[in-house]
Design a protein around this motif. Sequence first.
Motif, PDB file in Angstrom:
ATOM      1  N   SER A 141       0.779  -1.339  -0.006  1.00 45.39           N
ATOM      2  CA  SER A 141       0.004  -0.023  -0.044  1.00 45.39           C
ATOM      3  C   SER A 141       0.869   1.218   0.174  1.00 45.39           C
ATOM      4  O   SER A 141       2.091   1.294   0.338  1.00 45.39           O
ATOM      5  CB  SER A 141      -1.013   0.089   1.103  1.00 45.39           C
ATOM      6  OG  SER A 141      -0.220  -0.051   2.500  1.00 45.39           O
ATOM      7  N   SER A 142       0.086   2.459  -0.407  1.00 44.79           N
ATOM      8  CA  SER A 142       0.936   3.660  -0.599  1.00 44.79           C
ATOM      9  C   SER A 142       2.204   3.847  -1.362  1.00 44.79           C
ATOM     10  O   SER A 142       3.282   3.988  -0.885  1.00 44.79           O
ATOM     11  CB  SER A 142       1.273   4.192   0.963  1.00 44.79           C
ATOM     12  OG  SER A 142       0.015   4.230   1.838  1.00 44.79           O
ATOM     13  N   GLY A 179      -2.252  -5.932   1.127  1.00 43.69           N
ATOM     14  CA  GLY A 179      -2.416  -4.625   1.121  1.00 43.69           C
ATOM     15  C   GLY A 179      -2.008  -3.961  -0.280  1.00 43.69           C
ATOM     16  O   GLY A 179      -0.958  -3.882  -0.731  1.00 43.69           O
ATOM     17  N   GLN A 181      -3.926  -0.802  -1.249  1.00 44.39           N
ATOM     18  CA  GLN A 181      -4.783   0.563  -1.185  1.00 44.39           C
ATOM     19  C   GLN A 181      -3.664   1.614  -1.310  1.00 44.39           C
ATOM     20  O   GLN A 181      -2.604   1.323  -1.205  1.00 44.39           O
ATOM     21  CB  GLN A 181      -5.517   0.731   0.011  1.00 44.39           C
ATOM     22  CG  GLN A 181      -4.844   0.777   1.444  1.00 44.39           C
ATOM     23  CD  GLN A 181      -4.451  -0.424   2.191  1.00 44.39           C
ATOM     24  OE1 GLN A 181      -4.337  -1.339   1.376  1.00 44.39           O
ATOM     25  NE2 GLN A 181      -3.838  -0.320   3.174  1.00 44.39           N
ATOM     26  N   ASP A 182      -4.338   2.730  -1.586  1.00 44.79           N
ATOM     27  CA  ASP A 182      -3.403   3.935  -1.802  1.00 44.79           C
ATOM     28  C   ASP A 182      -2.401   3.905  -2.861  1.00 44.79           C
ATOM     29  O   ASP A 182      -1.483   4.299  -2.709  1.00 44.79           O
ATOM     30  CB  ASP A 182      -2.794   4.285  -0.441  1.00 44.79           C
ATOM     31  CG  ASP A 182      -3.834   4.609   0.677  1.00 44.79           C
ATOM     32  OD1 ASP A 182      -4.943   5.007   0.383  1.00 44.79           O
ATOM     33  OD2 ASP A 182      -3.627   4.424   1.690  1.00 44.79           O
ATOM     34  N   TRP A 185      -3.975   2.966  -9.282  1.00 48.31           N
ATOM     35  CA  TRP A 185      -4.338   2.139  -9.966  1.00 48.31           C
ATOM     36  C   TRP A 185      -4.905   2.401 -11.520  1.00 48.31           C
ATOM     37  O   TRP A 185      -5.932   3.153 -11.263  1.00 48.31           O
ATOM     38  CB  TRP A 185      -5.128   1.027  -9.522  1.00 48.31           C
ATOM     39  CG  TRP A 185      -4.858   0.255  -8.265  1.00 48.31           C
ATOM     40  CD1 TRP A 185      -5.138   0.393  -6.842  1.00 48.31           C
ATOM     41  CD2 TRP A 185      -3.745  -0.742  -8.309  1.00 48.31           C
ATOM     42  NE1 TRP A 185      -4.231  -0.344  -5.997  1.00 48.31           N
ATOM     43  CE2 TRP A 185      -3.322  -1.050  -6.975  1.00 48.31           C
ATOM     44  CE3 TRP A 185      -2.969  -1.455  -9.306  1.00 48.31           C
ATOM     45  CZ2 TRP A 185      -2.391  -2.131  -6.540  1.00 48.31           C
ATOM     46  CZ3 TRP A 185      -2.147  -2.364  -8.712  1.00 48.31           C
ATOM     47  CH2 TRP A 185      -1.917  -2.576  -7.622  1.00 48.31           C
ATOM     48  N   SER A 198     -11.302  -8.610  -5.501  1.00 49.99           N
ATOM     49  CA  SER A 198     -12.093  -7.782  -4.328  1.00 49.99           C
ATOM     50  C   SER A 198     -13.411  -7.975  -4.153  1.00 49.99           C
ATOM     51  O   SER A 198     -13.854  -7.490  -3.249  1.00 49.99           O
ATOM     52  CB  SER A 198     -11.542  -6.461  -4.845  1.00 49.99           C
ATOM     53  OG  SER A 198     -12.220  -5.770  -6.047  1.00 49.99           O
ATOM     54  N   ASP A 209      -7.304  -3.320   3.089  1.00 48.36           N
ATOM     55  CA  ASP A 209      -8.506  -2.123   2.855  1.00 48.36           C
ATOM     56  C   ASP A 209      -9.243  -2.726   1.815  1.00 48.36           C
ATOM     57  O   ASP A 209      -8.821  -2.765   0.808  1.00 48.36           O
ATOM     58  CB  ASP A 209      -7.699  -0.759   2.859  1.00 48.36           C
ATOM     59  CG  ASP A 209      -8.831   0.239   2.831  1.00 48.36           C
ATOM     60  OD1 ASP A 209     -10.140  -0.068   2.760  1.00 48.36           O
ATOM     61  OD2 ASP A 209      -8.465   1.226   2.464  1.00 48.36           O
ATOM     62  N   LEU A 211     -11.619  -1.034   0.223  1.00 49.58           N
ATOM     63  CA  LEU A 211     -12.183  -0.132  -0.420  1.00 49.58           C
ATOM     64  C   LEU A 211     -11.002   0.325  -1.190  1.00 49.58           C
ATOM     65  O   LEU A 211     -10.679   1.676  -1.187  1.00 49.58           O
ATOM     66  CB  LEU A 211     -12.679   0.988   0.365  1.00 49.58           C
ATOM     67  CG  LEU A 211     -13.962   0.602   1.216  1.00 49.58           C
ATOM     68  CD1 LEU A 211     -14.365   1.760   2.439  1.00 49.58           C
ATOM     69  CD2 LEU A 211     -15.128  -0.097   0.574  1.00 49.58           C
ATOM     70  N   VAL A 212     -10.409  -0.314  -2.246  1.00 51.21           N
ATOM     71  CA  VAL A 212      -9.386  -0.041  -3.185  1.00 51.21           C
ATOM     72  C   VAL A 212     -10.154   0.561  -4.305  1.00 51.21           C
ATOM     73  O   VAL A 212     -11.246   0.298  -4.818  1.00 51.21           O
ATOM     74  CB  VAL A 212      -8.678  -1.301  -3.658  1.00 51.21           C
ATOM     75  CG1 VAL A 212      -7.523  -0.591  -4.588  1.00 51.21           C
ATOM     76  CG2 VAL A 212      -8.035  -1.838  -2.384  1.00 51.21           C
ATOM     77  N   SER A 213      -9.788   1.752  -4.934  1.00 48.17           N
ATOM     78  CA  SER A 213     -10.284   2.474  -6.012  1.00 48.17           C
ATOM     79  C   SER A 213      -9.240   2.773  -7.202  1.00 48.17           C
ATOM     80  O   SER A 213      -8.193   2.604  -7.229  1.00 48.17           O
ATOM     81  CB  SER A 213     -10.927   3.896  -5.411  1.00 48.17           C
ATOM     82  OG  SER A 213      -9.865   4.751  -5.035  1.00 48.17           O
ATOM     83  N   LEU A 224     -14.680   2.502  -7.209  1.00 44.63           N
ATOM     84  CA  LEU A 224     -14.339   1.435  -6.250  1.00 44.63           C
ATOM     85  C   LEU A 224     -14.264   0.256  -6.980  1.00 44.63           C
ATOM     86  O   LEU A 224     -14.812   0.006  -8.037  1.00 44.63           O
ATOM     87  CB  LEU A 224     -15.093   1.217  -4.953  1.00 44.63           C
ATOM     88  CG  LEU A 224     -15.290   2.270  -3.784  1.00 44.63           C
ATOM     89  CD1 LEU A 224     -16.398   1.931  -3.008  1.00 44.63           C
ATOM     90  CD2 LEU A 224     -13.910   2.390  -3.155  1.00 44.63           C
TER      91      LEU A 224
END
Length: 602
Positions: A141-142, A179, A181-182, A185, A198, A209, A211-213, A224
């Motif tokens: 993530s991130s 992980g 997210q953030d 994508w 997902s 998380d 709620l990956v978008s 999402l």
Amino acid sequence: CPSQCTCVYHGRSDGTGTRSVLCNDPDMYEIPVNVPVDTVKLRIEKTVIRRIPTEAFYYLVDLKYLWVTYNCVANIDISSFYNLKQLHELRLDGNLLSTFPWESLAEMPNLRTLDLHNNKVTSIPADAGRYLRNLTYLDLSSNKLTTLPSDLMDIWPPFSGAIVSKSTDILVTQRVILGFQDNPWFCDCRISKLIEFSKIVDTSVVLLDPLVSCSGPESLAGILFQRAELEQCLKPSVMTSATKITSPLGSNVLLRCDATGYPTPQLTWNRSDNIPVNYTVIQETPGEGVRWSIISLTGISYKDAGEYRCKAKNLAGMSEAAVTVTVVGVVTTTVSPQKYGRKPEAERQNTTEEESKQEPERTTTPLPTTPTTTALVSTERSTSVTKKSEDTSLNTVGVAEQNVTVQNLRVISETDERVTLTWKTVSATGNSAVTVLYSKYGEKDMLPLSTDSNKNKVTIDGLQPSTQYMACVSPKGVPPTKEQCVVFSTDGLNDESSSEFSILIVASSAACVVVLPLIFFLLYKVLKLHLKPKSAKEAELAKETYVQFETLSLKPRTLSAGDQLWARRYTDESERLLLCSRSSMDSQMTFKSEGSRSEYLC
């Protein structure tokens, strides 16, 4: 214990214990080298270390937990984690890593946790999947990830199926925590498996998380994963209309290539010998996921022969198909008996064979005969030309016919590619059969021509321009003498163009002779008209054409003495000033009368 670190030993009641080391000095700029060898947990946090060198921890054979977090690490060597056979957890979050040496995971067979949170990783290679099989916790993530390779998701257990490990301490039903997210994508078919994954509620794989978008494309930005609908990528499948094509020299050839895949693949043509393909290419997409391409080879030559490759490429991969083009040339050596031309090789060989049967004393062995009079010359890049038959040499001439005499051999017409010969024959027996031989001047081997015994004329065709030749006419079976040969040269290709150029020069010269006097006469008339003096009547008329100026105002007024100068109608000076208003400051004169402004109008 290193001076910039804190070492703590955690003892147990049974006399055993573990040692942990914490290094968090903000002035530390390199990995410490004198860490106690029995260290089980090593934490290096909030320092200015920029890289992890090769084999930095090779002596820590009992190390199970390695945290190098929130430093400035931007570079990790492929052998940085060498000999960490017992390492269970590796955390590198909060650094500046743009790439990670996934191959180094092979040095840590017991690794279960890999934390790369809050770095700058931009991509993951497809072959990284083989090193991730034993992980149960992976945090990416991130970062700067926009996509995942399709091949990675095909071989990585969380996406390909059940979790299977060779290690005995890992159960098949154990959870895998991921992980993602953030990250920015880009939601296309490359991550369609991740998006579909997902949406599935699976206890064996958990997202940190859910709620990956999506960040792109623009139509899906902010959507999402759970609400995005994407089709899966399909690797291109390509085929050609034929694998081998044989075509005559100078013809037109069309090569077609069809491909399917999703997204719709792009097609490109190239040659296996890397020669640029500078031909007309037509492409069309009749529907989603289907594309065809046609390359047009017009007037093909031998250099167009070879292997052509059609490559289809899309996000899921690439595939190609090949077609081989063979160019076939036709060499015709037969002409009708009524026309001039070379004697066919097969016919010459048959004649030689018949003569050898009729005259057993000959020792010449004929070449193998062939019934055809046309030879197909096949090539991939070069021309294969039929070899000249050696039986036409003057050394193989048989018994002479001494009763025929050839006289007065001469050239009566010649062009750049053909020449016509004529001669006289004197025959004592009535049989005036002769042999016509020709070759380039200076060559030993001469080529024979078939001739009509009733005619004393032959035309040699297929000659090279601007080349010197020698032709001989002798009684059949008799070597020619010097008097029976003639030397000639064919014309150049530019004779016709030279004559046309000469005609053009003559025509241009004739046109100049006719046109130039006419132009001079017209110039004379024009100059005469311009220099002719004006008559008195024309001068008077010119004066009357000037428009007189008057002062207009809204109210009648009395002209002052100074204004009367501008009101006079027949003063040449006033007219000159008014007509030259742009160059005279006096013409800009204005005055006021009874509170109103007057205007000069034309």
